[in-house]
Design a protein around this motif. Structure first.
Motif, PDB file in Angstrom:
ATOM      1  N   PHE A 130       0.756  -1.093  -0.037  1.00 44.45           N
ATOM      2  CA  PHE A 130      -0.221   0.005   0.083  1.00 44.45           C
ATOM      3  C   PHE A 130       0.785   1.277  -0.075  1.00 44.45           C
ATOM      4  O   PHE A 130       0.544   2.182  -0.430  1.00 44.45           O
ATOM      5  N   LEU A 131       2.127   1.138   0.444  1.00 50.97           N
ATOM      6  CA  LEU A 131       2.984   2.353   0.623  1.00 50.97           C
ATOM      7  C   LEU A 131       3.171   2.808  -0.890  1.00 50.97           C
ATOM      8  O   LEU A 131       3.604   4.293  -0.982  1.00 50.97           O
ATOM      9  N   GLU A 132       3.072   2.302  -1.908  1.00 47.98           N
ATOM     10  CA  GLU A 132       3.497   2.700  -3.192  1.00 47.98           C
ATOM     11  C   GLU A 132       2.441   4.067  -3.339  1.00 47.98           C
ATOM     12  O   GLU A 132       3.034   5.009  -4.322  1.00 47.98           O
ATOM     13  N   TRP A 133       1.200   4.118  -3.016  1.00 50.02           N
ATOM     14  CA  TRP A 133       0.429   5.216  -3.484  1.00 50.02           C
ATOM     15  C   TRP A 133       0.728   6.478  -2.532  1.00 50.02           C
ATOM     16  O   TRP A 133       0.857   7.391  -3.077  1.00 50.02           O
ATOM     17  N   PRO A 134       0.816   6.285  -1.502  1.00 51.03           N
ATOM     18  CA  PRO A 134       1.149   7.465  -0.374  1.00 51.03           C
ATOM     19  C   PRO A 134       2.462   8.024  -0.909  1.00 51.03           C
ATOM     20  O   PRO A 134       2.795   9.209  -1.380  1.00 51.03           O
ATOM     21  N   ALA A 135       3.522   7.180  -1.423  1.00 45.78           N
ATOM     22  CA  ALA A 135       4.757   7.592  -1.837  1.00 45.78           C
ATOM     23  C   ALA A 135       4.710   8.610  -3.157  1.00 45.78           C
ATOM     24  O   ALA A 135       5.211   9.339  -3.677  1.00 45.78           O
ATOM     25  N   MET A 136       3.552   8.001  -4.016  1.00 44.92           N
ATOM     26  CA  MET A 136       3.505   8.467  -5.294  1.00 44.92           C
ATOM     27  C   MET A 136       2.786   9.874  -5.180  1.00 44.92           C
ATOM     28  O   MET A 136       3.092  10.855  -5.504  1.00 44.92           O
ATOM     29  N   VAL A 137       1.825   9.881  -4.362  1.00 51.88           N
ATOM     30  CA  VAL A 137       1.128  11.514  -3.946  1.00 51.88           C
ATOM     31  C   VAL A 137       1.886  12.296  -3.436  1.00 51.88           C
ATOM     32  O   VAL A 137       2.197  13.461  -3.786  1.00 51.88           O
ATOM     33  N   LEU A 138       2.883  11.955  -2.529  1.00 58.43           N
ATOM     34  CA  LEU A 138       3.905  12.620  -1.846  1.00 58.43           C
ATOM     35  C   LEU A 138       4.858  13.201  -2.938  1.00 58.43           C
ATOM     36  O   LEU A 138       5.072  14.492  -2.881  1.00 58.43           O
ATOM     37  N   THR A 139       5.009  12.414  -3.795  1.00 59.56           N
ATOM     38  CA  THR A 139       6.187  12.762  -4.852  1.00 59.56           C
ATOM     39  C   THR A 139       5.349  13.953  -5.857  1.00 59.56           C
ATOM     40  O   THR A 139       6.206  14.996  -6.248  1.00 59.56           O
ATOM     41  N   VAL A 140       4.241  13.569  -6.196  1.00 52.63           N
ATOM     42  CA  VAL A 140       3.570  14.559  -7.054  1.00 52.63           C
ATOM     43  C   VAL A 140       3.358  15.990  -5.940  1.00 52.63           C
ATOM     44  O   VAL A 140       3.540  17.034  -6.798  1.00 52.63           O
ATOM     45  N   LEU A 141       2.906  16.076  -4.890  1.00 55.11           N
ATOM     46  CA  LEU A 141       2.762  16.983  -4.212  1.00 55.11           C
ATOM     47  C   LEU A 141       3.855  17.742  -3.894  1.00 55.11           C
ATOM     48  O   LEU A 141       4.166  19.018  -4.026  1.00 55.11           O
ATOM     49  N   ALA A 142       5.315  17.151  -3.623  1.00 57.36           N
ATOM     50  CA  ALA A 142       6.644  17.725  -3.823  1.00 57.36           C
ATOM     51  C   ALA A 142       6.777  18.321  -4.748  1.00 57.36           C
ATOM     52  O   ALA A 142       7.515  19.556  -4.979  1.00 57.36           O
TER      53      ALA A 142
END
Length: 116
Positions: free
Chosen positions: A7-19
């Motif tokens: 599941f960590l894949e999705w929060p990591a992706m969202v954080l990368t886009v937000l960053a």
């Protein structure tokens, strides 16, 4: 346990886009937030990559984290320099500030001109 790490894949992706969005800002506070998000996403991608045995991804995230820490440091330095310019503005007046800001943005020192 693996389902949770998958599941960590999705929060990591969202954080990368937000960053990436925050890094493009002109506001130092927003850029600092962007670097924090990038570093958090580096950690999440690293944990996910460890579980997936994606060693190249882990090495990439370590390298990116080092670059993000460097960017964080430069953002803090830039913010300090801008604070000095604003302090000079309060002391010297508006014209001195405009000229100091222009030199700060172009990276030129007083008295130097561009060679053609």
């Amino acid at each position: 346990m693996n389902d949770w790490i998958d599941f960590l894949e999705w929060p990591a992706m969202v954080l990368t886009v937000l960053a990436a969005w925050c890094i493009g800002s002109r506001r130092p506070g927003r850029r600092k937030l962007g670097f924090c998000c990038f570093i958090a996403s580096n950690v999440l991608w690293g944990v996910w990559g460890w579980q997936a045995q994606a060693w190249a991804l882990i090495i990439l995230q370590v390298c990116l984290c080092v670059m993000n820490l460097r960017g964080w440091k430069k953002t803090l330095r830039w913010n300090w320099a801008e604070g000095v310019v604003l302090m000079c503005a309060a002391i010297c007046g508006a014209e001195a500030v405009r000229s100091a800001r222009q030199r700060h943005r172009t990276g030129r020192r007083a008295g130097r001109t561009k060679k053609g």
